[in-house]
Write an enzyme that holds these catalytic residues in place. Structure first.
Site, short mmCIF file in Angstrom:
data_model
loop_
_atom_site.label_atom_id
_atom_site.label_comp_id
_atom_site.label_asym_id
_atom_site.label_seq_id
_atom_site.Cartn_x
_atom_site.Cartn_y
_atom_site.Cartn_z
N THR A 1 -54.36 20.40 -26.23
CA THR A 1 -53.96 20.83 -27.86
C THR A 1 -54.98 20.61 -28.68
O THR A 1 -54.93 19.27 -29.13
CB THR A 1 -52.57 20.14 -28.10
OG1 THR A 1 -51.83 20.42 -26.85
CG2 THR A 1 -52.20 20.65 -29.29
N VAL A 2 -55.84 21.46 -29.11
CA VAL A 2 -56.89 21.44 -29.90
C VAL A 2 -56.56 20.49 -31.16
O VAL A 2 -57.49 19.89 -31.52
CB VAL A 2 -57.97 22.57 -29.92
CG1 VAL A 2 -58.90 22.33 -30.90
CG2 VAL A 2 -58.29 23.30 -28.79
N THR B 1 -46.54 -2.36 -23.23
CA THR B 1 -47.01 -1.23 -22.28
C THR B 1 -46.04 -0.08 -22.45
O THR B 1 -44.99 -0.16 -23.33
CB THR B 1 -47.37 -1.43 -20.82
OG1 THR B 1 -48.11 -0.54 -20.42
CG2 THR B 1 -46.14 -1.98 -20.22
N LYS C 1 -45.76 1.15 -27.05
CA LYS C 1 -46.75 0.73 -27.84
C LYS C 1 -46.70 1.23 -29.30
O LYS C 1 -47.31 0.27 -30.26
CB LYS C 1 -48.50 1.29 -27.34
CG LYS C 1 -48.71 0.54 -25.99
CD LYS C 1 -50.06 0.90 -25.62
CE LYS C 1 -50.20 0.52 -24.11
NZ LYS C 1 -51.53 1.05 -23.71
N MET D 1 -59.99 6.80 -17.09
CA MET D 1 -58.89 5.66 -17.45
C MET D 1 -58.20 5.31 -16.67
O MET D 1 -57.36 4.33 -16.89
CB MET D 1 -58.56 5.93 -18.97
CG MET D 1 -59.54 5.72 -19.99
SD MET D 1 -59.33 6.27 -21.61
CE MET D 1 -57.89 5.45 -22.00
N LYS E 1 -49.73 -5.11 -13.17
CA LYS E 1 -50.58 -5.97 -12.63
C LYS E 1 -50.92 -7.16 -13.53
O LYS E 1 -51.47 -8.30 -12.93
CB LYS E 1 -51.68 -5.32 -12.26
CG LYS E 1 -51.76 -4.39 -11.14
CD LYS E 1 -53.14 -3.79 -10.69
CE LYS E 1 -53.29 -2.65 -9.76
NZ LYS E 1 -52.66 -2.65 -8.52
N SER E 2 -50.28 -6.81 -14.68
CA SER E 2 -50.57 -8.10 -15.89
C SER E 2 -50.23 -9.41 -15.32
O SER E 2 -51.12 -10.24 -15.45
CB SER E 2 -50.04 -7.69 -17.02
OG SER E 2 -50.44 -6.35 -17.66
N GLY F 1 -59.16 14.40 -23.75
CA GLY F 1 -57.80 14.01 -24.00
C GLY F 1 -57.68 13.51 -25.38
O GLY F 1 -58.98 13.17 -26.05
#
Ligand code: NDP
Length: 270
Positions: free
Chosen positions: A153-154, A62, A66, A214, A15-16, A127
């Site tokens: 994944t702690v 994107t 990144k 998000m 959408k950018s 997350g």
């Protein structure tokens, strides 16, 4: 005419271009914003070629580039350095490629625009991937009372908490390990993309809790559906974060800050 673009793979859904063309119209800036699908093994070549053009002024980056963008930069802003990922590229005064990360400030700006303060709040982030890494410093800068991260994944949540030592204390654990009520819960996992829900305890949400996913989409995300069913005060999706990060990139490139509210309204009505 000054040229800007978003680079990704795939990029068809982005959408950018629409967002930036609305910003340009609103601010009276004369520019073109395109989308570029870089071959997976040719990101650096694509970027170099773009900036070699006389009118190539700035790029958004994107998925999945990144981290490669972070590697490629000659210099980076402090927040990009901490984020370990770059979503905005521009040329510095020496004509070299500089990288920034505007995702975190985009998120914070969107939350504040909705009339929600982060200062003094007890915040849980769900997350510990690339996007979460990018939002930690901007959130800590707002002085939350408490910031916690939980992840499947702690060890990844632990690594992020350690990385931010010096900026602020972050508690970490598994999804199931947090049971106390939070003021704000932010879902930064990609679980919603597959229609999955992290196994969080319902007790983290009360009638005073604001939940932010998000992710965004035409339908309400599964996380926000769950948050509503737990009685959350308000649920917000990540469209405003997308527009917020774009507004920050636009102001870096053009020196003018666009308004985001009318752009959000237009996008919601499409
Ligand atoms: P990453 O791949 O870097 O991280 C994914 C995260 O999600 C990890 O913490 C991973 O856990 C977790 N996860 C994945 N699948 C599941 C599952 N089934 N159950 C529980 N946890 C899961 O992705 P990003 O950080 O780049 O992106 C995360 C989300 O943020 C995406 O939905 C993306 O669309 C969104 N985003 C939105 C933006 C916006 O402008 N609105 C900007 C950037 C991202 P583990 O570590 O255990 O693998």
């Amino acid at each position: 005419m000054d040229l800007y673009a978003v680079v990704g793979n795939p990029i068809g859904h982005s959408k950018s271009p629409l967002i930036h063309s609305m910003f340009a119209e609103q601010t009276g800036e004369t520019m073109v914003y395109e989308k570029i699908e870089a071959p997976l093994d040719e990101f650096n070549k694509t970027v170099t070629h773009f900036f070699a053009q006389d009118n190539g002024k700035g790029l958004n980056v994107t998925v999945p580039f990144k981290e490669q963008a972070w590697e490629l930069c000659s210099s980076r802003t402090e927040r990009a350095e901490l984020a370990g990922a770059v979503n905005t590229l521009f040329l510095d005064e020496r004509g070299q490629i500089c990288g920034d990360n505007t995702d975190g400030v985009g998120l914070v700006a969107d939350i504040k625009q909705q009339g929600i303060e982060l200062k003094g709040k007890k915040i849980l982030i769900v997350g510990a991937g690339g996007a979460v890494r990018g939002i930690l410093q901007p959130i800590l800068k707002e002085y939350p009372a408490e910031l916690c991260i939980c992840n499947r994944t702690v060890s990844k949540a632990e690594a992020l908490a350690q990385m931010m030592t010096g900026l602020g204390d972050i508690a970490f654990g598994s999804f199931e390990s947090f049971s106390e009520a939070f003021d704000i819960v932010i879902n930064g996992t990609s679980a919603s993309l597959n229609g999955e829900l992290p196994p969080l305890q319902g007790t983290i949400i009360t009638k005073n809790t604001v939940c932010y996913d998000m992710m965004y989409g035409a339908e309400e995300t599964i996380f926000n559906q769950w948050a509503k069913s737990q009685g959350a005060l308000k649920v917000i999706d990540g469209l405003g974060m997308l527009v917020g990060q774009a507004a920050e990139a636009f102001s870096i490139w053009r020196g003018v800050r666009p308004q985001t509210e009318n752009v959000m309204t237009a996008l919601r009505s499409m």
